[in-house]
Scaffold this active site. Structure first.
Site, PDB file in Angstrom:
ATOM      1  CG  HIS A  18      -1.934  -0.996   1.329  1.00 30.00           C
ATOM      2  ND1 HIS A  18      -2.090  -1.792   2.441  1.00 30.00           N
ATOM      3  CD2 HIS A  18      -2.897  -1.380   0.459  1.00 30.00           C
ATOM      4  CE1 HIS A  18      -3.101  -2.619   2.255  1.00 30.00           C
ATOM      5  NE2 HIS A  18      -3.601  -2.397   1.051  1.00 30.00           N
ATOM      6  CE  LYS A  42     -13.060  -5.858   1.735  1.00 31.95           C
ATOM      7  NZ  LYS A  42     -11.833  -5.248   1.204  1.00 31.95           N
ATOM      8  NE  ARG A  91      -2.485  -8.317  -3.884  1.00 32.08           N
ATOM      9  CZ  ARG A  91      -3.471  -8.400  -3.025  1.00 32.08           C
ATOM     10  NH1 ARG A  91      -3.349  -7.869  -1.847  1.00 32.08           N
ATOM     11  NH2 ARG A  91      -4.580  -9.045  -3.290  1.00 32.08           N
ATOM     12  CB  SER A 129      -4.575  -6.269   4.529  1.00 31.03           C
ATOM     13  OG  SER A 129      -4.094  -4.987   4.223  1.00 31.03           O
TER      14      SER A 129
END
Length: 163
Positions: A18, A42, A91, A129
């Site tokens: 990030h 989430k 990514r 994450s």
């Protein structure tokens, strides 16, 4: 006219990937707003205020970047902050389909919003994450995956829980 970009995400926690995206976005835009989403769906490991503190700590040395929390549509937040560009990180190929759909959705909600996709440097491409959270659950090493300021906050929080 000032070019303002919004980089939305859960940042649970913010990672070196990030950080890399934010640094690179600052080379392209006059200002970058890092928008930390509540993302209750989430079930984040860290509360919104904790994630905001982590992001602010990680970005302390950067200029022309601000951090805000939000719980509304990303395009609404962008418009209220005069941002015309959304930053999204890619990514791997597996990210592409989801991010492309999200970009089309946001543009359908506000045609003035453009989405710019940035890839982190190769050394950060595997970091997410969720990987960091999984490692934290097993007390595994994460200092190579998150900014040092964030690692310090995580360690402090963990020591408070253990006491």
């Amino acid at each position: 006219m000032k070019k303002i970009a919004l980089y939305p995400g859960t940042f649970d926690p913010i990672t070196n990937g990030h950080f890399d995206i934010i640094e690179r976005a600052l080379n392209l835009f006059d200002e970058v707003i890092v928008a930390v989403a509540l993302s209750a769906d989430k079930k984040p490991m860290y509360m919104l205020d904790e994630r905001i503190v982590m992001v602010k700590a990680a970005l302390m040395g950067l200029k022309n970047v601000t951090v805000v929390g939000f719980d509304n549509l990303t395009v609404e937040l962008a418009k209220s902050n005069n941002a015309t560009v959304l930053i999204r990180g890619l990514r791997a190929v597996s990210d592409f389909e989801y991010e492309l759909q999200l970009g089309y959705l946001n543009n359908s909600l506000d045609e003035e919003i453009e989405t710019v996709y940035l890839m982190p440097k190769l050394q950060h491409a595997f970091i997410s994450s969720s990987i960091v959270r999984n490692l934290l659950k097993f007390n595994a090493k994460t200092e190579h995956l998150v900014p040092k300021e964030v690692q310090k906050i995580i360690a402090e929080k963990k020591s408070c829980i253990l006491q």
